[in-house]
Design a protein around this motif. Sequence first.
Motif, PDB file in Angstrom:
ATOM      1  N   GLY A  80       0.855  -1.341   0.135  1.00 29.79           N
ATOM      2  CA  GLY A  80       0.173   0.320   0.041  1.00 29.79           C
ATOM      3  C   GLY A  80       1.175   1.456  -0.073  1.00 29.79           C
ATOM      4  N   ASN A 103      -3.243  -1.858  -4.683  1.00 34.32           N
ATOM      5  CA  ASN A 103      -2.780  -0.802  -3.639  1.00 34.32           C
ATOM      6  C   ASN A 103      -3.042   0.597  -4.969  1.00 34.32           C
ATOM      7  OD1 ASN A 103      -1.604   1.842  -3.624  1.00 34.32           O
ATOM      8  ND2 ASN A 103       0.503   0.977  -3.481  1.00 34.32           N
ATOM      9  N   LYS A 104      -4.368   0.877  -4.690  1.00 33.95           N
ATOM     10  CA  LYS A 104      -5.678   2.774  -5.202  1.00 33.95           C
ATOM     11  C   LYS A 104      -4.452   3.447  -5.041  1.00 33.95           C
ATOM     12  CE  LYS A 104      -7.369   2.531  -0.594  1.00 33.95           C
ATOM     13  NZ  LYS A 104      -7.843   1.650  -0.311  1.00 33.95           N
ATOM     14  N   ASP A 105      -3.881   3.853  -3.945  1.00 34.44           N
ATOM     15  CA  ASP A 105      -3.155   4.899  -3.923  1.00 34.44           C
ATOM     16  C   ASP A 105      -2.313   5.164  -4.773  1.00 34.44           C
ATOM     17  OD1 ASP A 105      -4.653   4.689  -1.249  1.00 34.44           O
ATOM     18  OD2 ASP A 105      -2.923   5.547  -0.216  1.00 34.44           O
ATOM     19  N   ASN A 158     -16.217   3.068  -0.743  1.00 33.13           N
ATOM     20  CA  ASN A 158     -15.672   3.807   0.433  1.00 33.13           C
ATOM     21  C   ASN A 158     -16.207   3.070   2.203  1.00 33.13           C
ATOM     22  OD1 ASN A 158     -14.719   5.405   3.457  1.00 33.13           O
ATOM     23  ND2 ASN A 158     -12.985   5.598   1.861  1.00 33.13           N
ATOM     24  N   THR A 160     -15.248   2.619   4.690  1.00 31.91           N
ATOM     25  CA  THR A 160     -15.221   3.163   6.684  1.00 31.91           C
ATOM     26  C   THR A 160     -16.083   5.201   6.344  1.00 31.91           C
ATOM     27  OG1 THR A 160     -13.005   3.623   6.389  1.00 31.91           O
ATOM     28  CG2 THR A 160     -13.240   5.138   7.850  1.00 31.91           C
ATOM     29  N   SER A 194      -8.152   9.926   5.155  1.00 31.96           N
ATOM     30  CA  SER A 194      -7.826  10.672   4.238  1.00 31.96           C
ATOM     31  C   SER A 194      -9.721   9.528   3.556  1.00 31.96           C
ATOM     32  CB  SER A 194      -6.540   9.038   3.861  1.00 31.96           C
ATOM     33  OG  SER A 194      -6.944   7.649   2.253  1.00 31.96           O
ATOM     34  N   ASP A 195     -10.097   8.815   4.756  1.00 33.73           N
ATOM     35  CA  ASP A 195     -10.927   8.265   4.620  1.00 33.73           C
ATOM     36  C   ASP A 195     -12.212   9.737   4.401  1.00 33.73           C
ATOM     37  OD1 ASP A 195     -10.728   5.309   4.093  1.00 33.73           O
ATOM     38  OD2 ASP A 195      -9.630   5.375   5.650  1.00 33.73           O
ATOM     39  N   ASP A 200     -10.053   9.145  -0.777  1.00 31.89           N
ATOM     40  CA  ASP A 200      -9.523   7.026  -0.970  1.00 31.89           C
ATOM     41  C   ASP A 200     -10.642   7.513  -1.973  1.00 31.89           C
ATOM     42  OD1 ASP A 200      -9.159   4.090   0.146  1.00 31.89           O
ATOM     43  OD2 ASP A 200     -11.030   4.675  -0.247  1.00 31.89           O
ATOM     44  N   ARG A 203      -9.483   8.201  -5.093  1.00 28.97           N
ATOM     45  CA  ARG A 203      -9.026   7.810  -5.895  1.00 28.97           C
ATOM     46  C   ARG A 203      -9.482   6.906  -6.438  1.00 28.97           C
ATOM     47  NH1 ARG A 203      -5.899   8.369  -0.889  1.00 28.97           N
ATOM     48  NH2 ARG A 203      -4.634  10.373  -1.126  1.00 28.97           N
ATOM     49  N   LYS A 204      -9.900   5.982  -6.251  1.00 26.91           N
ATOM     50  CA  LYS A 204     -10.277   4.517  -6.194  1.00 26.91           C
ATOM     51  C   LYS A 204     -11.641   5.363  -7.374  1.00 26.91           C
ATOM     52  CE  LYS A 204     -10.666   2.296  -2.029  1.00 26.91           C
ATOM     53  NZ  LYS A 204     -11.796   2.405  -1.589  1.00 26.91           N
TER      54      LYS A 204
END
Lengths: 433, 433
Positions: A80, A103-105, A158, A160, A194-195, A200, A203-204
């Motif tokens: 990650g 690894n999405k980032d 996401n 979270t 980031s969530d 996040d 990015r996705k």
Amino acid sequence: MDVCLGLLGCGTVGSGVIELTRRRREKIFELTGLRPKITKVLVRNLQKPRQVALADERLTADPEDILGDADIRVVIETIGGIEPARTLILRALAAGKHVVTANKDLIAAHGPEILEAAERHGVDVWYEAAVGGAIPLIRPLKECLTANEITDIKGIINGTTNYILSKMTATGAGFAEALAEAQALGYAEADPSSDVDGLDAARKLAILASIAFHAKVRLEDIRVTGIRHITAADVAYADELGMVIKLLAVGADRDGLLSLRVGPALVPKDHPLAHVNGSYNALLMRGDAAGDLMFFGRGAGSMPTASAVVGDVIEVLRNLKLGVTGQAALLCRPDKRVLPDGFDPVRYYMRLSVDDRPGVLARIAAAFGDAEVSMESVLQKRAYEGRAEIVILTHEVPYGQVERVAAALRSLAAVHEVHCVMPVEPAADGGVT
Amino acid sequence: MDVCLGLLGCGTVGSGVIELTRRRREKIFELTGLRPKITKVLVRNLQKPRQVALADERLTADPEDILGDADIRVVIETIGGIEPARTLILRALAAGKHVVTANKDLIAAHGPEILEAAERHGVDVWYEAAVGGAIPLIRPLKECLTANEITDIKGIINGTTNYILSKMTATGAGFAEALAEAQALGYAEADPSSDVDGLDAARKLAILASIAFHAKVRLEDIRVTGIRHITAADVAYADELGMVIKLLAVGADRDGLLSLRVGPALVPKDHPLAHVNGSYNALLMRGDAAGDLMFFGRGAGSMPTASAVVGDVIEVLRNLKLGVTGQAALLCRPDKRVLPDGFDPVRYYMRLSVDDRPGVLARIAAAFGDAEVSMESVLQKRAYEGRAEIVILTHEVPYGQVERVAAALRSLAAVHEVHCVMPVEPAADGGVT
């Protein structure tokens, strides 16, 4: 015949990959004629206790043990983050190894660089696990749905924030309380930025939109709003309006003009996305031939993510056996443009706190009139200590106009704060009620 | 470079395939380096007016024009039914042509024969459009989810019955009325048997279960019940119980023992399948690593079906370019066995008409007690002309025991009829509420 795999990282996802690769070794041999064997695992700390018993797999702290091992044909990256993952993946590709990553980032920030390196070295990079956990999204978009022009993607990607908002909806908790619970349960990190700030999901969305719309979408092309400012009051007003609040990632392609946003939105309770709760993810897609599609499933977790990673590994092995690279070419049309405010007109929700005295509503209504935004409904609520709370639902209006009316309201002396401006999802089409 | 395709059949699906192939010709060239061109179209009647204007495509009534044309590398079959489709496909395969088909009847009945012929001749057969219309189901199961053992598949895969049941639920109409409307709108055929008696869904289940469970599932392995006996009363009682009636196709694999059924079931209103209405289809899958997944979309129609067919054609072209056959091997484990009554215990719904006099309910309760089936709730309703209607919900019970209690009830003098016995779907897991 055995094929040696090297694994980078042995955390939650890496442990799941080890476990699932073992469990499916014979099935994979039946499917591909090759038997996968993770022979080396890169970790930072050789002494740390592991979530999985290691048998064949030898731990190492030296990347060279994997990158320099000619027997290792496939490298699985589960570290990650950007570095050292980026450098390790580029070196693995340069060494002629296929790469599978979750690894999405990295893919969101350096996807083009990584894909070009793979092509240059005649190997494949697969990253189904980077978006949507166990849900097959990337391969269906890249392979099954290629007969379509995709005009819309929209989803909850996401876990979270979805957990936090589901909790707020179910219990009436505030944001801070729901976040604390998510952290206690391990659904949110100690630093949740980031969530909860939407990065996040953005990015996705960049990854999905690049594939769906044949464009190079960068993070900065996406208008991102998080959920920190959503209160129990917003959740309660949404409920009164027959809706729930969800963090949506939304992308649209209107004849080559793209609009992309991540942020909280009001979703009607009879909309399929309203029922996606907890750590589940879902993505709606619209194709010009297929019409509306929705894919739903677990967006995170050790085994769901491993399901996607090992699924990619199986594809690599099939291609190794056939002697081809299987990476379907990603189309990229350089003429696609991003319109920062180009969102389709929808209704908007606004919550203001204002002075509780005669004439205020008239001034607010005048500001809406000046901006040519018409109101569908106004709720005036909870007057206390000279303040009133006003919740407004607009008619359908382009994004820019809503921004203008919000700015005008902020400049009124009687308006203390414009707390929250959120789009309202249109009702789903007739098939789903 | 152009690749010539031959099309068998030019009805609703065939016309969509012509239209979509044209619309995507340049995109497909970008993706695969090959430009698809449908050069010949087999029809029965050369004079009949067509839904699509034909340009390059030359109509013929002679299959030899396609099967004997060495330029045609790919044959698309959209005739439907067993013959002449089966013979034409086998001849196309023998001539070294790849085949893409939307024919569920044929694949359900002769899948193994067709797949073996393809393998023998070194070509591929693709049939994504055979199940679930536009929804990618077969390729995700065969490719993306292969790291899983799939334990359950469950879905709504027949649009006609779903339209009829949705209509009955929305309007209170009876079966005959809703069927007549479906026929008037073209959603049901003049002879609706194959849809309303559950056979169409059973054929699709046979295809999906064969892939998901690595077994050769035949139509006769599936317990099939249609929806002709469902009345407005059943729909109304289901509503009172917080449920809707859906025709479900259900398959389970419990350590190699399979159970397979198609039939109406009560689905809780907060279950994701309860919201799949009209001509939409949806499939839930459970994998041991992925957990629960759901795929949802349009199950029929000209362009949605063409989306799947042309998606398969693109895959064939990619493989032609790579010089490989891309058919992922279907695992088949010969030791899988079908248990005709091996369904997991669930609750059941029963509707009886009985004599409306004292003591009857006691006798019914005794019959349940003798069969060791316990009742969760009993509704006694609508007494008229000496009759009462009794609706019973059982606790969770294996299928065989429900059959025994139904037989015992039928033998009671006071019971006039056991109208309807339907399983009740368990509530969906926490993520979906």
